[in-house]
Scaffold this motif. Structure first.
Motif, PDB file in Angstrom:
ATOM      1  N   PRO A 161      59.557  -4.265 -82.699  1.00 21.16           N
ATOM      2  CA  PRO A 161      58.656  -4.756 -83.743  1.00 21.16           C
ATOM      3  C   PRO A 161      58.522  -3.746 -84.881  1.00 21.16           C
ATOM      4  O   PRO A 161      58.385  -2.547 -84.648  1.00 21.16           O
ATOM      5  CB  PRO A 161      57.325  -4.957 -83.023  1.00 21.16           C
ATOM      6  CG  PRO A 161      57.418  -4.182 -81.765  1.00 21.16           C
ATOM      7  CD  PRO A 161      58.876  -4.006 -81.440  1.00 21.16           C
ATOM      8  N   SER A 166      58.423 -12.568 -81.412  1.00 22.33           N
ATOM      9  CA  SER A 166      57.388 -13.134 -82.280  1.00 22.33           C
ATOM     10  C   SER A 166      56.504 -14.114 -81.525  1.00 22.33           C
ATOM     11  O   SER A 166      55.281 -14.139 -81.700  1.00 22.33           O
ATOM     12  CB  SER A 166      58.031 -13.839 -83.482  1.00 22.33           C
ATOM     13  OG  SER A 166      58.707 -12.905 -84.292  1.00 22.33           O
ATOM     14  N   TYR A 214      60.888  -8.060 -86.854  1.00 20.67           N
ATOM     15  CA  TYR A 214      61.565  -7.280 -85.829  1.00 20.67           C
ATOM     16  C   TYR A 214      62.876  -6.728 -86.369  1.00 20.67           C
ATOM     17  O   TYR A 214      63.577  -7.399 -87.125  1.00 20.67           O
ATOM     18  CB  TYR A 214      61.868  -8.141 -84.593  1.00 20.67           C
ATOM     19  CG  TYR A 214      60.658  -8.349 -83.731  1.00 20.67           C
ATOM     20  CD1 TYR A 214      60.460  -7.611 -82.582  1.00 20.67           C
ATOM     21  CD2 TYR A 214      59.685  -9.277 -84.081  1.00 20.67           C
ATOM     22  CE1 TYR A 214      59.328  -7.782 -81.795  1.00 20.67           C
ATOM     23  CE2 TYR A 214      58.552  -9.460 -83.309  1.00 20.67           C
ATOM     24  CZ  TYR A 214      58.381  -8.708 -82.169  1.00 20.67           C
ATOM     25  OH  TYR A 214      57.260  -8.871 -81.397  1.00 20.67           O
ATOM     26  N   HIS A 274      54.207 -12.179 -79.298  1.00 24.28           N
ATOM     27  CA  HIS A 274      53.148 -11.577 -80.100  1.00 24.28           C
ATOM     28  C   HIS A 274      52.110 -12.629 -80.513  1.00 24.28           C
ATOM     29  O   HIS A 274      50.914 -12.395 -80.435  1.00 24.28           O
ATOM     30  CB  HIS A 274      53.726 -10.905 -81.346  1.00 24.28           C
ATOM     31  CG  HIS A 274      52.685 -10.521 -82.346  1.00 24.28           C
ATOM     32  ND1 HIS A 274      51.736  -9.552 -82.092  1.00 24.28           N
ATOM     33  CD2 HIS A 274      52.418 -10.999 -83.587  1.00 24.28           C
ATOM     34  CE1 HIS A 274      50.930  -9.443 -83.138  1.00 24.28           C
ATOM     35  NE2 HIS A 274      51.329 -10.312 -84.054  1.00 24.28           N
ATOM     36  N   ALA A 284      55.486 -11.811 -88.250  1.00 23.30           N
ATOM     37  CA  ALA A 284      55.986 -10.751 -87.365  1.00 23.30           C
ATOM     38  C   ALA A 284      57.409 -10.442 -87.803  1.00 23.30           C
ATOM     39  O   ALA A 284      58.193 -11.351 -88.072  1.00 23.30           O
ATOM     40  CB  ALA A 284      55.956 -11.191 -85.905  1.00 23.30           C
ATOM     41  N   THR A 310      62.137 -11.926 -89.866  1.00 27.86           N
ATOM     42  CA  THR A 310      60.718 -12.152 -90.114  1.00 27.86           C
ATOM     43  C   THR A 310      60.395 -13.588 -89.746  1.00 27.86           C
ATOM     44  O   THR A 310      61.100 -14.520 -90.150  1.00 27.86           O
ATOM     45  CB  THR A 310      60.346 -11.899 -91.586  1.00 27.86           C
ATOM     46  OG1 THR A 310      60.621 -10.528 -91.889  1.00 27.86           O
ATOM     47  CG2 THR A 310      58.873 -12.181 -91.846  1.00 27.86           C
ATOM     48  N   HIS A 321      56.579  -5.037 -87.768  1.00 33.00           N
ATOM     49  CA  HIS A 321      55.264  -5.491 -88.251  1.00 33.00           C
ATOM     50  C   HIS A 321      54.799  -6.619 -87.349  1.00 33.00           C
ATOM     51  O   HIS A 321      55.549  -7.561 -87.090  1.00 33.00           O
ATOM     52  CB  HIS A 321      55.352  -5.986 -89.692  1.00 33.00           C
ATOM     53  CG  HIS A 321      54.128  -6.691 -90.155  1.00 33.00           C
ATOM     54  ND1 HIS A 321      52.972  -6.031 -90.500  1.00 33.00           N
ATOM     55  CD2 HIS A 321      53.869  -8.010 -90.298  1.00 33.00           C
ATOM     56  CE1 HIS A 321      52.060  -6.911 -90.855  1.00 33.00           C
ATOM     57  NE2 HIS A 321      52.573  -8.124 -90.752  1.00 33.00           N
ATOM     58  N   GLN A 322      53.574  -6.519 -86.853  1.00 31.51           N
ATOM     59  CA  GLN A 322      52.985  -7.578 -86.040  1.00 31.51           C
ATOM     60  C   GLN A 322      51.622  -7.926 -86.613  1.00 31.51           C
ATOM     61  O   GLN A 322      50.623  -7.319 -86.265  1.00 31.51           O
ATOM     62  CB  GLN A 322      52.862  -7.142 -84.577  1.00 31.51           C
ATOM     63  CG  GLN A 322      54.206  -6.956 -83.902  1.00 31.51           C
ATOM     64  CD  GLN A 322      54.067  -6.527 -82.469  1.00 31.51           C
ATOM     65  OE1 GLN A 322      53.415  -5.530 -82.172  1.00 31.51           O
ATOM     66  NE2 GLN A 322      54.690  -7.262 -81.568  1.00 31.51           N
TER      67      GLN A 322
END
Length: 99
Positions: free
Chosen positions: A53, A19, A63, A22, A61, A81, A55-56
């Motif tokens: 991942p 995260s 994982y 990112h 974010a 999250t 959702h980024q």
């Protein structure tokens, strides 16, 4: 016997690092949800964790983290999250002062 909390710590560490990478240098990752499912016990050897991942986004974010034993068998599946918060002036000073 590997404690489930140790798997949770490994999962949160891997997901938090992902995260932070990112988010880049202008964001700080703050964990807001960790879910762990423990599939089997580990009595000896090494475990490996891989964070992928799911959702980024701009503000969060997520994982999926899979922890496996030396034989490649899944030990734990976790989902983390993180909120991606803007770094504010002085955030680093607060962290240093806390230690």
């Amino acid at each position: 016997l590997l404690h489930g909390g140790a798997s949770a710590v490994l999962a949160e560490t891997l997901g938090s690092v992902g995260s932070m990478l990112h988010g880049g240098s202008t964001k700080i990752a703050v964990g807001v949800d960790l879910n762990c499912t423990h599939h089997r016990g580990v009595r000896s050897g090494l475990v490996t964790g891989v964070a992928t991942p799911v959702h980024q986004g701009r503000s969060t974010a997520t994982y999926e983290i899979v922890i496996s034993d030396q034989e490649g068998r899944r030990v734990c599946t976790a989902r983390l999250t993180c909120l991606l918060r803007d770094v504010r002036a002085g955030d680093g000073a607060q962290v240093r002062a806390a230690h």
